[in-house]
Design an enzyme around this catalytic site. Sequence first.
Site, PDB file in Angstrom:
ATOM      1  N   CYS A 189       2.853  -7.950   3.670  1.00 54.47           N
ATOM      2  CA  CYS A 189       2.823  -6.595   4.218  1.00 54.47           C
ATOM      3  C   CYS A 189       4.170  -6.219   4.830  1.00 54.47           C
ATOM      4  O   CYS A 189       4.635  -5.088   4.670  1.00 54.47           O
ATOM      5  CB  CYS A 189       1.707  -6.469   5.248  1.00 54.47           C
ATOM      6  SG  CYS A 189       0.062  -6.649   4.506  1.00 54.47           S
ATOM      7  N   GLU A 235      -2.728  -2.799   5.700  1.00 55.20           N
ATOM      8  CA  GLU A 235      -1.395  -2.199   5.650  1.00 55.20           C
ATOM      9  C   GLU A 235      -1.044  -1.750   4.235  1.00 55.20           C
ATOM     10  O   GLU A 235      -0.501  -0.654   4.031  1.00 55.20           O
ATOM     11  CB  GLU A 235      -0.317  -3.199   6.122  1.00 55.20           C
ATOM     12  CG  GLU A 235      -0.524  -3.714   7.524  1.00 55.20           C
ATOM     13  CD  GLU A 235      -1.244  -5.047   7.592  1.00 55.20           C
ATOM     14  OE1 GLU A 235      -0.851  -5.885   8.435  1.00 55.20           O
ATOM     15  OE2 GLU A 235      -2.198  -5.267   6.818  1.00 55.20           O
TER      16      GLU A 235
END
Length: 161
Positions: free
Chosen positions: A79, A48
Amino acid sequence: MGEALRQAQKAYLAGEVPVGAVIVREGRVIARAFNQVEILKDATAHAEMLAITQAEQVVGDWRLNGCTLYVTKEPCPMCAGAIVHVRLDRVVFGASDAKGGAAGGALNLLQFPGLNHQADTTAGVRMEECRSMIVSFFAEQRALRKAGQGGPPLASTDGDE
């Protein structure tokens, strides 16, 4: 999610926890990445995070309004924090993570009321494919360790990053 799964397969083949991510804007993939924590020796090199950096470069801004992240595993707190910060509109993920997920698994940072942004979430997309890749990876890593063949340190036995 198909492209995210292809990215996760790249991670798997590289000996990384098999998580893949893509970011889409206006129907077009603008970023794709897979976990590279071991390759880059960087704890922040989650799929991510790498995809977010790519997307920012494509867009020419750190704000990613109008973008959707597709990721094979529920984002972790790191993330999720980045997702909120860059203002992604939506997160679609496959496998949930009850122990460390921050999109409703262990906690929900993506929709935390006190933060400046909330991202819509869709969970369970192609869940079994996403989950089985993670489970297989950790089973293989445990078998290699048992056989004395090394491999990256295992943070968990249930598929957490």
